[in-house]
Motif scaffolding. Structure first.
Motif, PDB file in Angstrom:
ATOM      1  N   ARG A 131       0.850  -1.186   0.000  1.00  0.00           N
ATOM      2  CA  ARG A 131       0.000   0.000   0.000  1.00  0.00           C
ATOM      3  C   ARG A 131       0.890   1.242   0.000  1.00  0.00           C
ATOM      4  O   ARG A 131       2.059   1.172   0.357  1.00  0.00           O
ATOM      5  N   PHE A 132       0.295   2.342  -0.423  1.00  0.00           N
ATOM      6  CA  PHE A 132       0.987   3.624  -0.287  1.00  0.00           C
ATOM      7  C   PHE A 132       0.657   4.185   1.089  1.00  0.00           C
ATOM      8  O   PHE A 132      -0.362   3.828   1.687  1.00  0.00           O
ATOM      9  N   THR A 133       1.508   5.065   1.555  1.00  0.00           N
ATOM     10  CA  THR A 133       1.132   5.810   2.746  1.00  0.00           C
ATOM     11  C   THR A 133       0.843   7.236   2.310  1.00  0.00           C
ATOM     12  O   THR A 133       1.146   7.627   1.186  1.00  0.00           O
ATOM     13  N   GLU A 134       0.278   7.994   3.205  1.00  0.00           N
ATOM     14  CA  GLU A 134      -0.061   9.366   2.836  1.00  0.00           C
ATOM     15  C   GLU A 134       1.182  10.158   2.455  1.00  0.00           C
ATOM     16  O   GLU A 134       1.103  11.095   1.668  1.00  0.00           O
ATOM     17  N   PHE A 157       2.010   9.139  -1.294  1.00  0.00           N
ATOM     18  CA  PHE A 157       0.980   9.231  -2.323  1.00  0.00           C
ATOM     19  C   PHE A 157       0.729  10.680  -2.735  1.00  0.00           C
ATOM     20  O   PHE A 157       1.066  11.614  -2.029  1.00  0.00           O
ATOM     21  N   ALA A 206      -5.279   7.613 -10.402  1.00  0.00           N
ATOM     22  CA  ALA A 206      -5.769   6.489  -9.597  1.00  0.00           C
ATOM     23  C   ALA A 206      -6.799   6.976  -8.580  1.00  0.00           C
ATOM     24  O   ALA A 206      -7.777   6.291  -8.285  1.00  0.00           O
TER      25      ALA A 206
END
Lengths: 1125, 507
Positions: free
Chosen positions: B28-31, B34, B43
């Protein structure tokens, strides 16, 4: 003459080694006595090489012990004035050594296999001079009547005595008139007999009932039970022996303070959930399970390899496991070898399983079913579904009996469940040489499920090796591995597909539906049932398609132990716990034949034909180091442990699916051609820890223990990763006090108290970061595009849950420990409970953050007791335990958390059922009119609810807690009777004070086209039957208000179950020894044969919060043989 | 030797313990990582579209279940709680659609808000200004779609325009319905400026200028702002970008997805994005058309069946009807899936809904779709609807002028129905347009919103329901003081005490 004082021995030798030795000895002697095995002489085979230079006898004996399996017992007085010994021996038998070192002393010896007793030479001499004195003789036996050789018979208050001969006979002369004889033998209770005028005194010794010398596994070590200050339950191997448990989680059932709920009986997927002293978390409440010191899945331990189980329940015993210990710790020790010749054990059983509990009141008469449905619809004001012509036709068809395929009256429970065979084989080789011991076992379990076409096979292997490489280095290795394969319907029994999988479909089966058509093909229904438009024939689904699960788990560990100067033991352990799982779903196309029209069509509304394959990999690496030190100074015993460990956990998964198959036969991914999908991910976490323990004992009377663990976890953000978990405990062995010495009835009395803090870190990985989820995809013009969005928020400040445990206990033994008991009172307060909180949907409809939200307490007590005695030849024992736990949410900062029909709020147990309070059934229109408004369609026959807030409107504000999923009492009891070589044991287990709300098929009448239970047809409200137990008959969706969550639908899920009853016969050794066997036992065992419960729709031992039904548990009848040579 | 082993063992320990606790997620990305590139922004926009398919919002099956709460259709199974709504016994907790729709709209709003508040942080080197503006416009369009749904069903709701922030937004109370409407119109106006009229093939399905105008027309029509609604609808017509697909039934065929009539549709694709309309409409028959709808289809000559001169034959009721009847409804005797429909094929009412199934009348289908195997796009806004919106709004605002007739003419022509007689009064025209909407949009879930804004629900929903034989099998109830709005869901009230329940509902 008596066995050397254990306290002194404790000081003289490294405590740990000694304890092990004593344990082995006790066991050994017990078996010698029990089976009359003529001692296969270790002493005649073992040759020793030793060198003594001006050493005291005490040192000589120590050296012999250190370099052999021998244990030497003597009275200190005997050797205190002995001369120093010098000599060198090379490959010499023990008797030669002893002869040599004792030649100048007035001492001799008596050898019983590995046990050596040093006795005065003159003990056998008869002093003929005193004619005033008399003589006495007799025989010493054990409780089975077997003679006990080597027992000591001493005149009380003197050193005069004899040792019994090989037949257990003794004779003493010249004894004083008022002599009292003391009979003793290692591992047996000492008996005193007044000789009086008797000339013959026969004595039967009983073994020390609960081995106070018993050694219990504790964190990173062992401890004598007598010295424990924490609360530790152990599972009696005897209870476990020969029970055909297919999953080791069941081995814990019945242990004091433990609640094991086996929610599914599917072969290969039948692990129970384990809860120790209630539930103190809303996250993962599973205890930490360590097998031989390494975190491992209990499911993957072969029950037959288990040597012992310790359940650490309080902070004193489990704080050393820090932030994973708050739910309790389960320590499993697997069997190891023993020095001496090769021993082969072979245990096997075969058996038959059958379904334990099915609803016995399902309407299986088709016409009755249809007429009832018509009635229900009429009650709802809807047109009937089954015309009279159809009913008449069906009746005629049934009467004619010529076409039972079309005019079926099917009982689906009978169709889908069968008696299923089970067999298990376990073979173990064990033994050892002078320096190396080993144990190697193979296990094979072959289990058919009671549900059609389900089965599991398990292959397991366990190898234990330990070798003293040099005087100061010991190396050991353990390899434990198993391979499970289990198979069931592709529709799966427990979850997944529509209507709750195959079990849901079975509970949904209708009498008009038949498994097979006349021509032997799978049947389709011909009577159309709204809501049940597609007949997903469970029989066909059981046989076509498959869900196969193959898993392999291997634990490989190696340790090296160094003896460092200053009596420090340094141990390094490295291990790998490797898990690989391959799961495959093969979804078939199934053709069904309409039993009326003969039309063949594919079964509707099942997953499209295709294959889904998932692979999972886990690798858990552990490396820990411990330093152990112990020392005795006068009356003080001090020991300490210091350790460091690193653990990493890696997991990954991969899933792929494909469609476009040419038939059901090929189930490889590559055999498909359309709609492929793929996904996969991986994750990693780690722990780093420092831990330690200090034990201090004064005169073995006052015991103190302190533990700590300093744990760092990757599950939390930097700055919140490290936590300290301390514990302290004290013990007071009251019976060792002088003032207790004269109270003969009390043989053991110990007070324990402990306090400490533990953690629980088990929340989803990376819960502390605001993550942007990938996979939020869309498609434009049939081309997939990637999407990503935040789907949940986080609280970076979260940390582990902390459980503060306080425990006070009392252990006691009365009447030479024939009656023992234990009482524990505990208070576990968990603060900083981690929970994903629900945030208002208006905030982006995000999953809420995991937060440390409040505190929950588990307060309660445990009582256990065992009594054993004999009546003549019959020996018996009785035991039982009871735990009461009160779970209470103490503080949630005013918040309330809802999960489906459950609630977590202050002042009630976690996850309590929450709903309206039903206060009867409306009997008249007037009663409806004069009651608070429920809704616009309320009428007589409907459930009446209590207006709790008094606003004359029944709505969600009138809900209250109506049931708990946490048992308030967990109890078990066992009994055993032995007569000669026969033994009968039984074990019961029960829980009470817990509830379930089952809302699946059959819970309501005609639930979306499902079946109905008979009570709805006979005992539901009608104007003629206003006092009926059930409200007016409607279909499940026909009256949402009657069927909403209310106290009316809460079932009491308490049960008492006879888990096990077993009758066994031990063949006498003299019968079997000439065929080369050491022991032979046959037994018959019945598992789960009796259940007492009010809940009848499914097994009460279920996942209490589940709407549907799981694969049922089986009752099992087995016949087995244990033999060893 | 022992010393060596000892040294190795100790050495291994300290080798392995450097920064072992610092682990970054790989799935996952983190804030922090991203919203750095054009791809990230795209996206995020895509994820907002994805919310359209979410559980019980506009997802194919749910959109058509709205029919079940109208006199058009009936559900046996109370799908998503629609039968409770139909019978007026819905409450704040018992109807899943009422809860899910609330959450799912806010999911979409939250995603749109995230993009709108973060896109400016993407460096210009990564994203062109034009693309940035388009993404902003798409997000505003989608936000307006979600707010329209909330506004129409619940009335005023908390108006949130910033990226999700638990601390700031969790306790916001409801705004007025007018405030919501204003924001909807504002968003759509701003979106319309920047959105393109069409896209390249790979992006077909994204919000267009036409979609923004059409959505604006819908919101204004539902609000009864006739002049503005007419203007908005007229903007779509004037774009001349859309035409009616030649054949009513074909508009909803799989092979005609994205045809000239489609202004905005929710896009499905097997196996990733699926719904269950085929099995729901055909085998489950849980959107079972009622006799009331069937009888409302005129004869092909344009006369209602109750007109004695219509030529309607009660013994042979399904001949010579409006072509759209055959395009929308399966009835006993109809040809469907290469076979003849019998009275028991659709056991609830005798009727089945044909529209939105992919099966053809004269072809035996190669495969029958099971649950979650359907992929036909749901057309959220189509040109026929725009024409009807215009006609209705113009008639209400100005009266039945020629432009009203012109708009209706296109629809009538496609259905091969006679044009409306000139000289209808405004009231007569109103009734004809309302009838035309019901017929043209039958089975698309629109009628539920229409009878509520027309305030006719209290009449048509306080009625008995009948099957194809005219047998009554149920009664509906509608409380005019309560049921024009849904309750705020129990869970929303439980988690935010600042929310006030709609009149007549409990907690």
């Amino acid at each position: 003459m008596k066995k050397n004082d254990p306290k002194q021995r404790h000081r003289r030798c490294p405590a740990l080694r000694k304890m092990l030795k004593i344990m082995k000895l006790t066991t050994l002697l017990f078996f010698i006595a029990l089976f009359q095995v003529s001692a296969k002489s270790y002493s005649q085979e073992t040759k020793l090489s030793l060198k003594f230079e001006n050493e005291t006898l005490e040192n000589v004996f120590s050296k012999i012990e250190a370099n052999s399996e021998f244990s030497i017992f003597y009275k200190n007085d005997l050797i205190k004035n002995s001369k120093e010994v010098t000599g060198e021996f090379k490959d010499v038998l023990i008797i030669n050594i002893l002869d040599e070192v004792l030649k100048s002393e007035n001492l001799t010896y008596n050898i019983k296999d590995k046990l050596i007793m040093i006795v005065p030479k003159d003990i056998n001499k008869i002093n003929i001079s005193d004619q005033q004195q008399k003589s006495v003789s007799g025989k010493v036996t054990d409780q089975t009547g077997a003679s006990v050789p080597g027992a000591s018979v001493v005149i009380k208050g003197t050193t005069t005595g004899v040792i019994t001969d090989n037949n257990g006979n003794y004779s003493l002369t010249n004894i004083p008139a008022n002599a009292i004889l003391q009979f003793s033998f290692v591992g047996m209770k000492m008996q005193e007999v007044k000789v009086g005028t008797q000339t013959s005194v026969n004595v039967s010794l009983t073994e020390e009932s609960i081995g106070l010398e018993e050694v219990v596994a504790i964190g990173y070590g062992v401890q004598k039970r007598v010295n424990l200050t924490g609360s530790i339950a152990t599972v009696d191997k005897k209870n476990l022996e020969n029970r055909p448990i297919t999953n080791s989680t069941m081995a814990l059932q019945g242990a004091t303070g433990v609640y094991v709920n086996q929610t599914s009986g599917r072969p290969g997927a039948d692990a129970g959930t384990i809860r120790i002293r209630g539930i103190g978390t809303m996250s993962d409440a599973n205890p930490l399970v360590l097998v031989d010191g390494i975190e491992y899945d209990l499911r993957d331990v072969n029950p037959s390899d288990i040597e012992s189980i310790s359940i650490l329940k309080d902070a004193a015993s489990s704080a050393i496991y820090g932030n994973r210990a708050a739910n309790g710790v389960v320590l499993i020790k697997t069997k190891t070898g023993q020095k001496g010749s090769l021993k082969v054990d072979y245990n096997t059983y075969i058996g038959s399983q059958s379904i334990m509990q099915v609803p016995d009141n399902i309407v299986t008469n088709a016409v009755e079913y249809m007429e009832g449905k018509n009635r229900a619809l009429t009650n709802e004001g809807k047109p009937i579904e089954y015309a009279q012509t159809l009913l008449d036709d069906y009746k005629a068809g049934v009467t004619a009996g010529t076409d039972p395929w079309k005019y079926a009256n099917t009982n689906w429970m009978n169709v889908m469940f069968k008696n299923a065979p089970i067999q298990e084989h376990n073979l173990r080789f064990s033994g050892g040489s002078e320096r190396t011991i080993f144990s190697a076992s193979l296990g094979y379990l072959d289990q058919d499920g009671i549900l059609l076409n389900t089965y599991a096979k398990k292959y397991s292997i366990n190898i234990n090796l330990a070798s003293e490489v040099t005087k100061s280095v010991k190396i050991g290795a353990n390899l434990m591995s198993n391979y499970w394969i289990n198979t069931e319907s592709g529709y799966t029994t427990n979850d997944g597909n529509g209507e709750g999988g195959l079990m849901g479909l079975i509970y949904r089966g209708l009498p008009m539906q038949a498994p097979l058509a006349k021509d032997g093909t799978y049947a389709d229904q011909w009577v159309r049932v709204p809501g049940h438009n597609f007949f997903r024939n469970p029989y066909a689904l059981a046989y076509e398609g498959s869900h196969t699960n193959k898993s392999q788990r291997t634990l490989a560990s190696v340790y090296i132990e160094f003896k460092l100067p200053f009596n420090i033991l340094y141990k390094v352990t490295g291990s790998a716990n490797l898990y690989f799982m391959n799961e495959k779903f093969a979804n078939p196309v199934i053709n069904l034949t309409n039993t009326s029209t003969g039309v063949i069509s594919p079964m509707g509304n099942i997953p499209a034909r295709g294959v889904i394959q998932r692979n999972f990999n886990n690798l858990n690496l552990t490396n820990f180091h411990t330093l152990n030190w112990s020392k005795g100074i006068g009356d003080n015993a001090l020991s300490a442990l210091l350790g460091f460990s690193i653990e990493t956990f890696e997991s990954s998964n991969f899933s792929a699916q494909n469609q476009g198959y040419l038939g059901n036969e090929l189930t490889e991914l590559s055999a498909g051609s359309t709609n492929p999908l793929v996904s996969g991910t991986s994750a990693k976490s780690s722990l780093m820890s420092y831990f330690g323990r200090v034990n201090y004992g004064y005169k073995s009377k006052y015991l103190f223990e302190g533990n700590f663990r300093y744990d760092g976890s990757s599950r939390f953000s930097k700055g919140n990763q490290w936590g300290l978990f301390p514990s302290v405990s004290v013990g007071w062995r009251i019976n060792e006090e002088g003032f207790m010495k004269d109270i003969k009835q009390i043989s053991n009395l110990k007070f324990r108290a402990s306090w400490g803090q533990l953690g629980n870190q088990m929340i989803a990985l990376f819960s502390y970061v605001d993550a942007v989820s990938i996979g939020q995809n869309y498609n434009f013009n049939n081309t997939v595009v990637s999407g990503a969005a935040i789907t949940s928020v986080s609280d970076p400040k979260i940390s582990w849950e902390t459980t503060t445990m306080t425990n006070i206990g009392l252990d006691g033994g009365l009447f030479n420990n024939s009656l023992t008991f234990g009482i524990d009172v505990f208070n576990n307060l968990t603060t900083g409970i981690l929970r994903q909180i629900q945030i208002p949907a208006q905030v982006g409809n995000l999953g809420g953050p995991f937060k440390n939200i409040g505190s929950v307490s588990n307060k309660g007590f445990e009582i256990s007791g065992q009594y054993s005695n004999r009546i003549g030849q019959v020996k018996y024992n009785l035991g039982g335990n009871l735990m009461r736990v009160k779970n209470n949410v103490e503080n949630l900062n005013g918040q309330i958390y809802y999960t489906g029909n459950r609630i977590t709020k202050e002042g009630d147990p976690i996850d309590s059922f929450f709903g309206l309070e039903a206060i009867g059934i409306f009997k008249s229109v007037e009663e409806v009119a004069s009651s608070p408004v429920q809704n616009s369609i309320t009428r007589p026959g409907d459930l009446k609810f209590k207006d709790l807030d008094g606003n004359k409107i029944i709505d969600n504000n009138d809900r209250k807690v109506i049931g708990s999923v946490i048992p308030s009492y967990t109890y078990g009891f066992n009994l055993g009777v032995e007569y000669k070589n026969f033994e009968l044991t039984a074990f019961f287990q029960g829980v009470s004070g817990l509830n379930t709300i089952y809302t699946g098929n059959l819970s309501k009448p005609y639930n979306n086209g499902a079946g109905v239970t008979r009570n709805w047809l006979t005992d539901s409200w009608t104007p003629e039957n206003p006092d009926a137990k059930l409200p007016i008959l409607t279909t499940g969706s026909g009256n949402p208000f009657n069927f909403q969550t209310s106290s009316f639908w809460v079932s009491n899920a308490s049960y008492l179950r006879m888990k096990n009853i077993q009758l066994s016969y031990n063949f006498p050794v003299n019968l079997i020894k000439h065929v080369g066997l050491n022991s032979l036992k046959i037994y018959a065992n019945a598992l789960n044969y009796l259940t007492f419960s009010k809940f009848k729709l499914t097994d009460p031992e279920r996942l209490l919060t589940k709407d549907g039904v799981d694969y049922p548990n089986a009752k099992t009848l087995t016949l087995g043989v244990n033999l060893s040579f | 030797m022992e010393k060596y082993i000892l040294t190795i063992c100790l050495g291994l320990t300290f080798l392995s313990c450097t920064s072992i606790l610092d682990i970054e997620p790989t799935d996952r990305f983190t804030e922090e990582t991203f919203f750095k590139t054009k791809e990230h922004a795209e996206a995020a926009v895509n994820a907002t579209y994805a919310s359209l398919l979410g559980n019980s919002l506009l997802s194919g099956s749910n959109a058509i279940f709205f029919e079940d709460a109208t006199p058009n259709a009936y559900t046996y199974q109370n799908n998503n709680g629609f039968d409770y709504i139909a019978t007026g016994i819905q409450d704040a907790a018992n109807s899943s659609v009422i809860n899910n729709c609330w959450g799912q709209c806010y999911a979409g709003i939250g995603r749109a808000n995230t993009l709108l508040s973060k896109i400016e942080s993407i460096p210009v080197t990564s994203i062109s200004d034009a693309l940035k503006k388009r993404f902003i416009a798409e997000s505003k369009f989608l936000r307006a779609v979600f707010y329209t749904q909330l506004w129409a069903l619940y009335g005023g709701v908390p108006l949130i325009l910033d990226a999700p922030d638990f601390e700031k937004q969790a306790n916001l109370p409801r705004n007025s319905a007018d405030e919501i409407l204003s924001q909807i119109i504002k968003d759509l106006d701003e979106a319309a400026v920047e959105l393109p009229t069409s896209y390249a093939v790979v992006d077909k399905g994204r919000a267009t200028k036409g979609a923004a105008y059409a959505m604006k027309a819908r919101a204004l029509l539902w609000a009864g702002k006739w002049t503005e609604a007419a203007t908005a609808a007229k903007s779509v017509i004037d774009m001349k970008a859309y035409t009616l697909f030649p054949d009513s039934r074909g508009t909803f065929f799989f092979e005609n997805e994205g045809n000239s009539e489609v202004i905005f549709d929710l896009q499905y694709k097997f196996p990733e994005f699926v719904h269950s309309m085929d099995i729901i409409l055909d085998a489950f028959n849980t959107v079972a058309p009622l006799a009331d709808l069937v009888n409302d289809f005129y004869m092909a000559n344009g006369k209602p069946i109750i007109d004695p001169t219509s030529g309607y034959d009660a013994k042979n009721p399904y001949v010579n009807r409006d072509l759209r009847f055959y395009a929308s409804i399966n009835y006993p005797g109809a040809k469907y899936k290469g076979a003849t429909v019998s009275p028991t094929t659709y056991p609830r009412t005798g009727y089945g809904q044909k529209k939105y199934t992919i099966y053809k009348d004269n072809e035996v289908p190669a495969a029958i779709k099971a649950d979650n195997q359907s992929e036909l796009n749901y057309i959220f806004l189509r040109y026929a609807d725009i024409l009807l919106m215009y006609a209705e709004a113009q008639n209400e605002a100005v009266g039945p002028d020629q432009s009203v007739y012109d708009a209706l003419k296109l629809i009538r022509l496609r259905a091969k129905m006679p044009e409306f007689m000139p000289g209808l009064t405004k009231e007569q025209m109103r009734q004809e347009i309302r009838h035309e909407r019901r017929i043209e949009l039958a089975g698309e879930g629109m009628y539920y919103f229409d009878i509520r804004r027309w305030r006719t629900a209290e009449v048509v929903m306080n009625a008995d329901i009948f099957n194809y034989l005219g047998v009554k099998f149920g009664t509906r109830k509608f409380n005019k003081d309560r049921d024009y709005l849904w309750p705020i869901p129990t869970i929303a009230l439980q988690t935010n005490s600042a929310l006030v329940q709609n009149p007549g509902y409990g907690k």
